[in-house]
Structures are given as structure tokens and as C-alpha cells.
Design an enzyme around this catalytic site. Structure first.
Site, PDB file in Angstrom:
ATOM      1  N   ASN A   1      46.987  20.948 -30.692  1.00 12.26           N
ATOM      2  CA  ASN A   1      47.604  20.600 -29.407  1.00 12.26           C
ATOM      3  C   ASN A   1      48.320  21.850 -28.914  1.00 12.26           C
ATOM      4  OD1 ASN A   1      48.971  19.405 -27.253  1.00 12.26           O
ATOM      5  ND2 ASN A   1      50.621  18.649 -28.554  1.00 12.26           N
ATOM      6  N   GLY A   2      48.066  22.247 -27.666  1.00  8.38           N
ATOM      7  CA  GLY A   2      48.727  23.448 -27.126  1.00  8.38           C
ATOM      8  C   GLY A   2      47.691  24.408 -26.591  1.00  8.38           C
TER       9      GLY A   2
ATOM     10  N   ARG B   1      48.631  10.614 -24.232  1.00  9.97           N
ATOM     11  CA  ARG B   1      48.837  12.062 -24.215  1.00  9.97           C
ATOM     12  C   ARG B   1      47.590  12.817 -23.756  1.00  9.97           C
ATOM     13  NH1 ARG B   1      53.310  13.476 -27.187  1.00  9.97           N
ATOM     14  NH2 ARG B   1      52.525  15.593 -27.282  1.00  9.97           N
TER      15      ARG B   1
ATOM     16  N   HIS C   1      61.119  17.811  12.939  1.00 11.22           N
ATOM     17  CA  HIS C   1      60.886  19.236  12.717  1.00 11.22           C
ATOM     18  C   HIS C   1      59.432  19.511  12.311  1.00 11.22           C
ATOM     19  CE1 HIS C   1      65.153  19.943  13.194  1.00 11.22           C
ATOM     20  NE2 HIS C   1      65.336  18.865  12.435  1.00 11.22           N
TER      21      HIS C   1
ATOM     22  N   LYS D   1      50.431  12.015 -20.193  1.00 15.68           N
ATOM     23  CA  LYS D   1      51.834  11.653 -20.055  1.00 15.68           C
ATOM     24  C   LYS D   1      52.765  12.793 -20.433  1.00 15.68           C
ATOM     25  CE  LYS D   1      55.133   8.085 -20.444  1.00 15.68           C
ATOM     26  NZ  LYS D   1      55.334   8.082 -18.992  1.00 15.68           N
TER      27      LYS D   1
ATOM     28  N   TRP E   1      43.249  16.295 -24.054  1.00 13.20           N
ATOM     29  CA  TRP E   1      43.368  16.574 -22.619  1.00 13.20           C
ATOM     30  C   TRP E   1      42.883  18.016 -22.478  1.00 13.20           C
ATOM     31  CZ3 TRP E   1      45.826  19.979 -19.285  1.00 13.20           C
ATOM     32  CH2 TRP E   1      45.915  19.573 -17.944  1.00 13.20           C
TER      33      TRP E   1
ATOM     34  N   LYS F   1      54.201   8.147  -6.985  1.00  9.60           N
ATOM     35  CA  LYS F   1      53.588   6.996  -7.678  1.00  9.60           C
ATOM     36  C   LYS F   1      52.258   6.638  -7.034  1.00  9.60           C
ATOM     37  CE  LYS F   1      55.214   6.797 -10.788  1.00  9.60           C
ATOM     38  NZ  LYS F   1      56.308   7.586 -11.160  1.00  9.60           N
TER      39      LYS F   1
ATOM     40  N   GLU G   1      59.576   9.877  -4.748  1.00 10.64           N
ATOM     41  CA  GLU G   1      59.061   9.186  -5.934  1.00 10.64           C
ATOM     42  C   GLU G   1      58.027   8.123  -5.534  1.00 10.64           C
ATOM     43  OE1 GLU G   1      58.860   9.562  -8.954  1.00 10.64           O
ATOM     44  OE2 GLU G   1      58.629   7.612  -9.906  1.00 10.64           O
TER      45      GLU G   1
ATOM     46  N   CYS H   1      47.231  16.111 -25.439  1.00 13.66           N
ATOM     47  CA  CYS H   1      46.595  15.933 -26.737  1.00 13.66           C
ATOM     48  C   CYS H   1      47.537  15.196 -27.685  1.00 13.66           C
ATOM     49  CB  CYS H   1      46.169  17.242 -27.397  1.00 13.66           C
ATOM     50  SG  CYS H   1      45.042  18.196 -26.387  1.00 13.66           S
TER      51      CYS H   1
ATOM     52  N   GLU I   1      49.537   9.374  -7.853  1.00 16.34           N
ATOM     53  CA  GLU I   1      49.006   9.450  -9.217  1.00 16.34           C
ATOM     54  C   GLU I   1      48.302   8.172  -9.647  1.00 16.34           C
ATOM     55  OE1 GLU I   1      51.841  10.288 -12.341  1.00 16.34           O
ATOM     56  OE2 GLU I   1      53.377   9.071 -11.400  1.00 16.34           O
TER      57      GLU I   1
END
Ligand code: M6R
Length: 616
Positions: A102-103, A27, A508, A611, A76, A489, A485, A2, A492
Site C-alpha cells: 500500500n503506498g 480502502r 459576482h 475512503k 486502488w 456529497k 459539503e 489499498c 461523489e
């Protein structure tokens, strides 16, 4: 999660709010809304599910009257689906008050019941509306938005930044924060509140960082900050080091393409002013801490996602150069067990945003347990550096695309600088060795620039592979976190199942995944660094190739040993082994971006993500 923005001043608040929200959309982008007090003194609200463009289109078609006070929100979703009704702002006091949040308000359920019992009605499924209705109730008792806020924050559990306006007090926005971000922008005859300075940097570069558990009110010419009980508090002014153009696409098709192109600068700017004429790393922000660094006997690195992979990469350098044991942990795992922490433990957090709730909570926990805390952060005025004993900023500039790219190389750079600083202070390496390593660091930006210039082969590969259902990534030593990484990438950005493995772990279990045609990226270590490591990776390549894997090798210039076994070789310039991750990750970032583009996906705002993850 948010983005929120508040404005009072002479400009039209809708323009300011929409501009600010467009810079905060990273956000959260599942719905957006604004509330303004118009010239008749009435609250006007508009909110829409979908990206900000939907709301902006709506506002254009049904123009709202000019206004000079307002709040805006990009969401969000946590509680309640992303619908028009659940979008913020929410109303209280019979529509005379509007609030954004926000939260997560953890005790929203009993509070809602209390309000329902008193006859209040709700229109959404959100936790946030509870704060709006509660604020309305308290306003009726106090007739003062600030005092009403004091009453409300005393009742809330969880993390929140709240902003509100009330028709009876036009020209005033009041906010409060606990564990969620909020900064003040100081203008001339206008003031701003926002989750991030990006929202107002177009208007002012002067900002104030608000501490935890504080209430702030802004009018066009006054800013007041108090604690939750109304006692005035000191706030820390800072100047924003970049201008609005840094947060624009600047002609690039996406923020991600722009940010990848900025990677040489992200590394160079992070190095600037931290290596002296003798090649010794001296980090000015760490002056006066030598005794602490000599005294510690262990480093624990905490971070999430890409930042955690930066930590895993730097572990090798920290241990090798500074001779100190290093554990790297995901913040949310560290926080909820009982890690052994002593006053000799240095906890290093890594966070681009400086607001990741999991990492913030882990830093607070580590401090409470007596550890010293150092933050590696890219965002001035953010909460995590403020909660830490010391901070080393990365200077990557604002990173807007949700998938982290330039921040990752800047984080590794800052951690390497820190490792060299620590090694010098602890006397674990000679001045010659330290100077050799800083020379390697200084050479990195030009090497990244070379990879960017020669990215055609990766772009073509991504187009060929756009139908892939699963892609594997292998690496050893510092190549292992790069494999992780690379897989993150691809997941996402392109929504393709991707996994990274330590190449030595293949036999293994994971080798069972290999079937004819399975694409596997292999980060090949330099044969000059360790012939043994190199030959083991080449053997691993042969093992999976024998089972039909399609090999894409990332190998240094001139490494001929991989040629007979690889379907594609992506070359990176020569570098000392510890510095290869800073190069090998670039083609993997480009690959993921290009493959997502080939699939027609939005590379800046992938589905379901935000983000800055400001909820646990
Ligand atoms: O702001 P932070 O560096 O604390 O964020 C940590 C992760 O949420 C972040 O790196 C995330 O994994 C990115 N989406 C990766 O591209």
C-alpha cells in the site's frame, strides 16, 4: 488507498483474509488478491480485477487447499490499470515469495532498471512488483525474510506498507511501514497485520500500533517489532472500542444508510464525558495543556474534503467563542507553500481515517516548523494522532461508506467542544455563555433524530430530481461550508455536477449559471439568529427565482418568509445559528444518497474513490 491483511494461526487463512478484505474494501475496490502458504509448503496466489466478490467467487469455485499463513490485498490503482496482472500479491524469488503493498514507491523506476539489468523479469506495470522482486533478490542473499526486509526498506523512497510471506518460512508474515498504515492484532495462538483494525476485530480487540519506519514479524504466538535497522522498539497496545457488529451493515441496505442513521449517536458519543455537571466543557485528553492554549495566538486548521468543510464550519465558533484568529486550509495547499508558522501557532488537523497522506505530511511539516499540533480523529491507533502533540477523538464508530456522513457531524461536534474548552481556558466567555452553548450541543442528537424520522420529503425529491444534470447549493455564514459539503456529497455519490457558493458571491459571477429550471438548494439561516443575514438570503432566493431557478430551501421550523419563493421547503428543528450546520447537512446527505440510489449507483463504493487517501 489499498487494504492489506496478513494472518498466521490455526484458522483457515483464506477465510480470515477474505473476511478482513471485505472490511477493508472501502480502502480500494478495483482488484483484489491473496497469497497463502498451503500445507505442502507452497505459495498459492489468486488475484482478480474487479470487486472482492469476483475474487471470492473465484476462490469458491476453484477451492484452494487449507492454509494457515497468508496475505491479502484490495487495490486502488496508482501504477498500472486495474487488471488481474497488476493486482497484488506480486511474486519474487521465482515464485517462492509473495508481497503486497500500500503506498507509492517513488524510486521504482531506477530500481526496476537495476533489477532488469541483473536479468530479473517483471509481469506487471506496478511499482509494487519492484519491491517483490527486490525482496526476492535480498532473500537469496540472507535466507531470512526479516533481514531481507531490512535490506529492501533501505532502498525504497516514498510511502509504503509491505507485507510478505516466503515458502521457506511458513507460519511467518513480515511487514514494514513508512507513512502508510499498519496495525497488529493480537490473538490467542494467532496474530494479524492489517491496514485497519476492522480487518481483525472479529477475532480480537487487542491491538498494537506500529510506529513509522518499523518492521514487524508475526508467528502464531510471537510478535516482534524493530526499527529499520533491526533494533527492538516499544509498541503501544490499545483496546479496540467497538466490536465487529459496528462494522457490519446490520440489516441496512448500505453502510451509508446505516451511518446516516447513526448520526445522533455519533454526536452523543463524541460529547460523552466531556461536559461537566455545570455545563462546562472539560476534555480529559487535553489536561495539562492549558498553558499552551493560553499561549497560542492563532489556529490553523488543516484537512481535506469533507473534513475540511467541518473545519470551515467550526472556524465561526472558534473565532466567536475563543476570540482567536482561525485559518482553514486544505492540507495539500498548506504543505507546499511557505505558511507563516510560529511556536504560538496551533495547527489542528481533522481526519476521519487519521491516515490521509496529504494531512499527515502537513502535520509533520507544521511540527518541523515549530507549531503545536492537535489532531481531531475518528480512528484509534492511526498515524496522524500519533504524529500530533495531542488528540481529541471523535467517537462516531467505524465509518465504512466512502462518502463521509456521521464522521462529519462528529468532527464539528469535537471542534465545537474544543472551541468551548479553549474559550474556558482562555477566559474569553463567561461560564453562563459557555453552559448555554454546551446545552445547545447536548440537544443536537435529538434534533438530528427528528430530521431522520421526517426524511420522506427529501427521499421523494431525490427521486423526482434523478435526471438533473447540475445542482447548485447556496449558503451564507455557517451555511456556506454546508453548501460546499452538500455539493461534494452529490458529486461523489451521484456523479452529478454540483457546486456550492457563498450566497453573497452570486452576483459576482455564479448567477450567470442560472437558467430556467436550474435546481438550487439554499441553506437559509434562522431569522432569530440574525434577521439581517436571513433577509439577505431571502433576497438571494428571489434574485435567482426571478431568473427561473427551482428553489429547494432548507429552513427552520416556522420560517414563513421563504414559503412564497421556494418550490420545496425542507424543515429543520430550531437551533442557535452556530448549531444549524449540524442539522442542515443531514437532508443534503440523504438527498445525495437517495438520488444515487434512484440512478442505480453503489452508494458505499462510488467510482474512482477510496475512503482512506494514503497517497499524495
Ligand atoms: O479520512 P479523512 O477525514 O482525512 O478524509 C478526508 C477526505 O478524503 C474525505 O473527507 C473525502 O472527502 C470523503 N470522500 C468525503 O465524503
Amino acid at each position: 488507498m489499498c487494504g492489506i491483511v496478513g494472518y498466521v494461526g490455526l484458522n483457515d487463512s483464506i477465510d480470515v483474509l477474505l473476511g478482513g478484505l471485505s472490511r477493508l474494501e472501502y480502502r480500494g475496490y478495483d482488484s483484489a488478491g491473496v497469497a497463502v502458504i498451503d500445507e505442502t509448503g507452497t505459495i498459492r496466489t489468486r488475484k482478480r480485477a474487479g470487486k472482492l466478490a469476483v475474487l471470492a467467487g473465484d476462490l469458491k469455485s476453484g477451492a484452494m487447499e487449507t492454509s494457515h499463513t497468508g496475505i491479502g490485498h484490495t487495490r486502488w490503482a496508482t501504477h498500472g490499470a486495474p487488471t488481474d496482472g497488476n493486482a497484488h500479491p506480486h511474486l519474487g524469488d521465482d515464485g517462492k515469495l509473495a508481497l503486497i503493498h500500500n503506498g507509492i514507491i517513488e524510486n521504482f523506476s531506477p530500481l526496476k532498471q537495476e533489477l532488469l539489468d541483473e536479468g530479473f523479469a517483471f509481469e506487471s506495470e506496478t511499482d509494487s512488483e519492484v519491491a517483490a522482486v527486490l525482496l526476492g533478490r535480498e532473500y537469496r542473499k540472507t535466507n531470512n525474510l526479516r533481514e531481507a526486509f531490512q535490506n529492501v526498506v533501505a532502498r525504497l523512497d516514498g510511502a509504503f506498507t509491505l507485507l510478505a510471506v516466503h515458502e521457506n518460512e511458513p507460519g511467518l508474515v513480515v511487514g514494514a511501514r513508512r507513512n502508510s498504515p499498519l496495525v497488529i492484532g493480537l490473538g490467542d495462538g494467532e496474530n494479524f497485520l492489517a491496514s485497519d483494525v476492522a480487518a481483525f476485530v472479529e477475532y480480537t480487540q487487542n491491538a498494537l500500533a506500529i510506529g513509522q519506519d518499523q518492521i514487524v514479524s508475526i508467528t502464531p504466538d510471537k510478535v516482534e517489532v524493530t526499527d529499520f535497522f533491526g533494533a527492538p522498539v516499544e509498541v503501544e497496545p490499545f483496546e479496540i472500542q467497538w466490536d465487529a457488529s459496528a462494522a457490519d451493515k446490520g440489516g441496512w441496505p448500505s453502510f451509508m444508510a446505516k451511518e446516516i442513521s447513526e448520526e445522533p449517536d455519533a454526536v452523543a458519543n463524541t460529547l460523552r464525558g466531556r461536559i461537566d455537571a455545570d455545563g462546562q466543557v472539560v476534555i480529559p485528553e487535553l489536561n495539562g495543556l492549558d498553558e499552551l492554549f493560553v499561549d497560542i495566538n492563532r489556529v490553523v486548521v488543516i484537512a481535506c474534503g469533507t473534513a475540511a468543510y467541518a473545519g470551515q464550519t467550526a472556524k465561526y465558533a472558534l473565532e466567536k467563542w475563543a476570540g482567536i484568529p482561525v485559518d482553514v486550509e486544505l492540507s495539500h495547499e498548506f504543505r507546499y507553500r511557505e505558511p507563516v508558522i510560529t511556536p504560538q501557532t496551533l495547527v489542528v488537523s481533522i481526519s476521519q481515517s487519521g491516515e490521509t497522506m496529504d494531512t499527515l505530511m502537513a502535520v509533520k511539516y507544521a511540527s518541523e516548523k515549530g507549531a503545536k499540533t492537535l489532531s481531531i480523529c475518528n480512528t484509534q491507533g492511526a498515524t496522524i494522532p500519533r504524529e500530533s502533540d495531542a488528540v481529541v477523538y471523535t467517537h462516531a464508530g467505524p465509518e465504512v461508506a466512502v462518502a463521509s456522513t456521521k464522521a462529519f457531524v462528529a468532527q464539528i461536534t469535537a471542534l465545537y467542544l474544543f472551541a468551548l474548552h479553549l474559550a474556558r481556558v482562555r477566559g474569553t466567555q463567561s461560564a453562563e455563555v459557555l453552559a448555554e452553548q454546551s446545552a445547545e450541543l447536548l440537544a443536537v442528537p435529538a434534533k438530528i433524530a427528528t430530521i431522520l424520522e421526517e426524511s420522506g420529503v427529501v427521499e421523494e425529491l431525490a427521486r423526482w430530481m434523478s435526471d438533473s444534470r447540475a445542482v447548485l447549493f447556496l449558503g451564507r455564514h455557517v451555511g456556506f461550508p454546508i453548501a460546499l459539503e452538500g455539493a461534494l456529497k452529490l458529486k461523489e455519490l451521484a456523479y452529478i455536477h454540483a457546486e456550492g457558493f457563498a450566497a453573497g458571491e452570486l452576483k459576482h459571477g455564479p448567477i450567470a449559471l442560472i437558467e430556467p429550471g436550474q435546481p438550487v438548494f439554499v441553506v437559509v439561516p434562522s431569522p432569530r439568529g440574525s434577521a439581517m443575514l436571513h433577509s439577505k438570503v431571502v433576497s438571494n432566493i428571489q434574485e435567482i427565482r426571478a431568473r427561473g431557478a427551482k428553489i429547494i430551501a432548507i429552513a427552520e421550523e416556522g420560517d414563513a418568509a421563504v414559503l412564497p419563493f421556494a418550490d420545496t421547503v425542507i424543515r429543520i428543528p430550531l437551533a442557535a445559528p452556530l448549531f444549524e450546520p449540524l442539522l442542515a447537512v443531514i437532508p443534503l446527505q440523504i438527498f445525495a444518497m437517495e438520488l444515487a440510489i434512484a440512478k442505480g449507483l453503489d452508494v458505499d463504493q462510488p467510482r474512482n474513490l477510496a475512503k482512506s487517501v494514503t497517497v499524495e
